[in-house]
Design an enzyme around this catalytic site. Structure first.
Site, PDB file in Angstrom:
ATOM      1  N   ASP A  69       0.842  -1.187   0.000  1.00 27.75           N
ATOM      2  CA  ASP A  69       0.000   0.000   0.000  1.00 27.75           C
ATOM      3  C   ASP A  69       0.886   1.249   0.000  1.00 27.75           C
ATOM      4  OD1 ASP A  69      -2.305   1.813   0.656  1.00 27.75           O
ATOM      5  OD2 ASP A  69      -3.306  -0.082   1.089  1.00 27.75           O
ATOM      6  N   HIS A 116      -3.763   6.304   3.132  1.00 25.75           N
ATOM      7  CA  HIS A 116      -4.471   5.106   2.676  1.00 25.75           C
ATOM      8  C   HIS A 116      -3.928   3.844   3.340  1.00 25.75           C
ATOM      9  CE1 HIS A 116      -5.770   1.974  -0.239  1.00 25.75           C
ATOM     10  NE2 HIS A 116      -6.772   2.790  -0.502  1.00 25.75           N
ATOM     11  N   SER A 172     -11.112  -0.699  -0.908  1.00 22.72           N
ATOM     12  CA  SER A 172      -9.852  -0.683  -0.158  1.00 22.72           C
ATOM     13  C   SER A 172     -10.085  -0.961   1.320  1.00 22.72           C
ATOM     14  CB  SER A 172      -9.167   0.677  -0.298  1.00 22.72           C
ATOM     15  OG  SER A 172      -8.556   0.821  -1.546  1.00 22.72           O
TER      16      SER A 172
END
Length: 664
Positions: free
Chosen positions: A75, A144, A453
Site C-alpha cells: 500500500d 491510505h 480498499s
C-alpha cells in the site's frame, strides 16, 4: 449476542427521531499504473471485542486474536506512531520472520516494532514526480495504507481515543488485533501504484515469510505474481475496485486470490436539518462541530436552493453564512463544496442517489456541514424554499446510530461488478465485506473512509484468524471456507440488496458468495481445495518475478469452469455440459450431506450423486453437476446455487450461466 449471528444490538447517541425518519432505517508485461481503491464493522460481523458487558467472540478467543500471524500490506506505507500500531504487550518478533526495516529520512529503525515488524519502500519504475509530497521511506503520507493496515490488524484503541471528532466512537481495532504487520510501500503521493514496484513488493513478501497479503489496489486481470505467493501458502486478498455498479467493471480475475466487494454495515450518522417553518428533515453527514464550541453554527441562517451547482452556476453568488442546497442528485457536489468552503458558506445539502455512503464528504467539506438527503426530502426542502419569502435553515451536528434498525448489509454502489470481460468463467468478486463509512487510523487520529480498499483488509484480518485455527489449510481451502459460508440474507432474513441506479436484490456479480461470515468460515464442514499447480492447466503462461522465471504451458487450456472453485460460472452454455467438483470433509468425521439445487433460470441443473457420505476412510468425494440449456436463444446471465447441507452445516456455492445456443 451469540457468536454465530451478526449483531442485533441497537445503540444511539441521539434522538429516537432518527430510527423512524432516516432513509434506510427500519423501525512481465508493460508496466502499468494502478490506483488505490479506499469500529462498528467487526461487531457487525460477530467479532466482538471483550468489554465490560460483552465477552470476546468465540473466534477471537480460539484464534488468540490472530497471534503471530504476519499480514503483509502492499500500500502507501504506514504511520507507525498511530495508537493502532502499539506493540504494548507483544512478545518477540516471530523467529521465522526474514524481512527488514528499511530506514529513510523520516523513518528510523526504531519505527519498526513488535507490531510493525518490517517495512520497506519501492521506487523501481516510479516517475520522480510521484515522490513530491512524499518521502523515500516506508512512512505513509497519503493515509491510505495506515487506514487499511489498522483495519486488518490494528491494536485495540479504547473508545475515548478512537472516533472521528466524536462521531463513530468505539473501541477501534483490526480484525486480527494481535497479528503482526509487514509494510511494503509501493504506492505514492496521490495513491498511484506502479506494477514494477508492486511486483517487487510481492516478491519480497514471499521471501520474508508473510502469511497473508492484503492489496487494497487494482491489479492486472491475472496477477501471476500473486500466484507465486499462493504456491508458497500465502493467502492473497485483492479489492474488486471502485468502478461502480455497472456489469463488467471488475478487472481482477485471478482464481487464486480472494477478490473483495464492499458492503455497508449497521451504522449511520443521522443529521437534523430544521427549516424556518420548524419542519425537520433527517439526512446523513459527518458534521462534527460541537454545540459548545466557538465555531458551532447552530442558529438559523439563509437557505438557497439551486437546480445545478456548477462553478458557472455559482459564480458571483454570495455564500457568506449561507446553507446551499444543490438539487441535482449530487452531480456537482465537489464543485459546490469547494465553493462553499472558499466563500464562507455555512453548509451544503445534496441529494445523491445513495444517501448512506459518505465517500469524500469529510475531506471535501473541511468541517462545514455537508448533509445528504434523499429525493423525497429534497422536494420538501425546495418546496419550502419556493413558498417562503425568507427561507432559513439550520443544521445540527451528526450523531451515531447502530443496530438492526439499519437495513444492512447492502452492496455499495461504488463496488465494481462482475463478470470479467476476458475471463467470465471465473466468478468475481469472490466475497463481500464492510467497506462503507469505516473508521480507522489516519496519522495520529482516525478517519471515516469508504471503498473496496476498506473491504479487502477486513477479509485479510479474518483470514489471519482462520490461519491460526487451520495451519495446514491451503489458500484455496481458506477461500472456499469464506465463500461457501457467506450470508446472502440481511439481519432480518431478507435477501441482501445492491445499490446502483436503484436498489435490487444482490446477485453473485455483486457479492460473489455473499457477505463474509467469520464464524461460519471457521467451521465450514466441507472445503473445495485446489493444488496451485492445477492452475497451469487453465492459463498458458505465468509471469515471473525476479526470483521465479516465466513459465508457459503450450498445451490446449481447459475452460476455467473446470477449476475446483467454490463457484460455477458458464458464460457460453450452448449444449449440456458436466462440471466436476471435489469436496473434502473438515467437519465431523462421520457426516452425510444432501444436495439442494436452485437452478439458474432457463437452465436445468442436476447433481449426482445427490448425497455425499463421509467417514474416516472417505474424507474426499467428487460429484458432478450437469447444466442443460432449456431455451433456444441468447440470454442474459441467470443465477442459482448448489448447497450441500445436513442438520449442522450448509455449504453453498453460487452458480452462474448464460445461454448462447443460437444467434438471433
Amino acid at each position: 449476542m451469540g457468536t454465530q449471528t451478526r449483531s442485533s444490538r441497537r445503540t444511539m447517541t441521539c434522538s429516537p427521531l432518527f430510527s423512524k425518519e432516516f432513509p434506510g432505517v427500519i423501525s512481465v508485461e508493460p508496466s502499468k499504473t494502478y490506483k488505490t481503491t479506499t469500529t462498528r464493522s467487526w461487531d457487525f460481523l460477530g467479532l466482538n471485542y471483550p468489554s465490560s458487558h460483552t465477552p470476546a467472540s468465540e473466534l477471537l478467543q480460539a484464534s488468540n486474536y490472530g497471534e503471530n500471524i504476519i499480514i503483509g500490506m502492499v500500500d502507501t506505507g504506514v504511520w507507525p506512531e498511530s495508537r493502532s500500531f502499539s506493540d504494548q504487550g507483544y512478545g518477540p518478533v516471530p523467529s521465522r520472520w526474514k524481512g527488514k526495516c528499511q530506514v529513510g529520512p523520516d523513518w528510523g529503525s526504531n519505527n519498526c516494532s513488535r507490531k510493525v515488524i518490517g517495512a520497506q519502500f519501492y521506487t523501481v519504475g516510479v516517475p520522480e514526480e510521484y515522490f513530491k509530497g512524499d518521502s523515500l521511506s516506508p512512512r505513509d503520507h497519503n493515509n491510505h495504507g495506515t487506514h487499511t493496515a489498522s483495519i486488518a490488524a490494528g491494536s485495540a484503541v479504547e473508545e475515548a481515543a478512537a472516533s472521528f471528532h466524536g462521531i463513530a466512537a468505539g473501541v477501534a481495532r483490526g480484525g486480527a488485533p494481535h497479528a503482526r504487520l509487514a509494510v511494503y510501500k509501493s504506492c505514492w503521493s496521490d495513491g498511484s501504484c506502479f506494477e514494477t514496484a508492486v511486483l517487487a513488493a510481492i516478491d519480497d513478501a514471499i521471501h520474508d515469510g508473510v502469511d497473508v497479503l492484503s492489496l487494497s489496489l487494482e491489479m492486472s486481470e491475472n496477477s501471476f505474481a500473486a500466484l507465486h505467493a499462493v504456491k508458497k501458502g500465502i493467502v492473497v486478498v485483492h479489492t474488486a475496485g471502485n468502478k461502480g455498479y455497472l456489469m463488467q467493471t471488475i478487472k481482477d480475475t485471478s482464481p487464486w486470490v480472494i477478490t473483495v466487494a464492499a458492503t455497508s454495515n449497521d451504522r449511520s450518522f443521522p443529521t437534523v436539518i430544521t427549516l424556518g417553518n420548524k419542519q425537520q428533515i433527517v439526512g446523513q453527514s459527518l458534521y462534527y462541530q460541537v454545540k459548545n464550541s466557538s465555531s458551532y453554527r447552530g442558529d438559523f441562517t439563509n437557505l438557497i436552493c439551486m437546480p445545478s451547482c456548477t462553478a458557472e452556476d455559482l459564480n458571483g453568488t454570495d455564500m457568506k453564512g449561507v446553507i446551499l442546497f444543490c438539487n441535482d442528485k449530487g452531480a456537482t457536489f465537489l464543485q459546490a463544496a469547494q465553493y462553499i468552503v472558499d466563500n464562507g458558506g455555512s453548509g451544503l445539502i445534496v441529494s445523491p442517489t445513495i444517501v448512506d455512503d459518505l465517500f469524500n464528504i469529510a475531506e471535501a467539506c473541511q468541517g462545514i456541514a455537508c448533509v445528504v438527503v434523499d429525493i423525497a426530502d429534497a422536494d420538501k426542502i425546495c418546496q419550502y424554499y419556493d413558498d417562503s419569502s425568507s427561507p432559513l435553515a439550520k443544521i445540527e451536528p451528526a450523531c451515531t446510530v447502530t443496530g438492526n434498525e439499519i437495513l444492512a448489509p447492502k452492496v455499495a454502489s461504488f463496488s465494481s461488478r462482475g463478470p470479467s470481460v476476458t475471463y467470465p468463467a471465473i466468478l468475481k468478486p469472490d466475497i463481500a465485506a464492510p467497506g462503507v463509512n469505516i473508521l480507522a487510523a489516519k496519522k495520529d487520529s482516525y478517519a471515516v473512509l469508504s471503498g473496496t480498499s476498506q473491504a479487502a483488509p477486513h477479509v485479510a484480518g479474518i483470514v489471519a484468524l482462520l490461519k491460526v485455527l487451520h495451519l495446514d489449510w491451503s489458500p484455496a481451502a481458506l477461500k472456499s471456507a469464506i465463500v461457501t459460508t457467506a450470508h446472502v440474507t440481511d439481519e432480518r432474513g431478507m435477501p441482501i440488496l445492491a445499490q446502483g441506479s436503484s436498489l435490487k436484490i444482490a446477485d453473485p456479480f455483486d457479492y460473489g458468495g455473499g457477505n463474509i461470515n467469520p464464524y461460519g468460515a471457521a467451521h465450514p464442514g466441507l472445503i473445495y481445495d485446489i493444488d496451485p499447480s492445477d492452475y497451469s492447466k487453465f492459463f498458458k503462461c505465468a509471469i515471473g518475478t525476479k526470483r521465479t522465471p516465466v513459465t508457459c504451458n503450450t498445451t490446449t487450456t481447459l475452460p476455467a469452469y473446470y477449476i475446483n472453485l467454490p463457484s460455477i460460472s458458464v458464460p457460453d452454455l450452448r449444449h449440456p455440459i458436466t462440471v466436476y467438483r471435489t469436496v473434502t470433509n473438515v467437519g465431523e468425521v462421520n457426516s452425510v450431506y444432501h444436495a439442494a439445487v436452485q437452478s439458474p433460470m432457463g437452465v436445468k441443473m442436476k447433481v449426482f450423486p445427490p448425497v455425499l457420505i463421509f467417514d474416516a476412510a472417505n474424507k474426499v468425494q467428487t460429484y458432478q453437476v450437469k447444466l442443460s440449456p432449456m431455451w433456444k436463444l441468447h440470454g442474459d446471465y441467470t443465477f442459482g446455487s448448489l448447497t450441500w447441507h445436513n442438520d449442522q452445516k450448509a455449504v453453498r456455492i453460487p452458480v452462474v450461466a448464460r445461454i448462447t445456443i443460437q444467434e438471433i
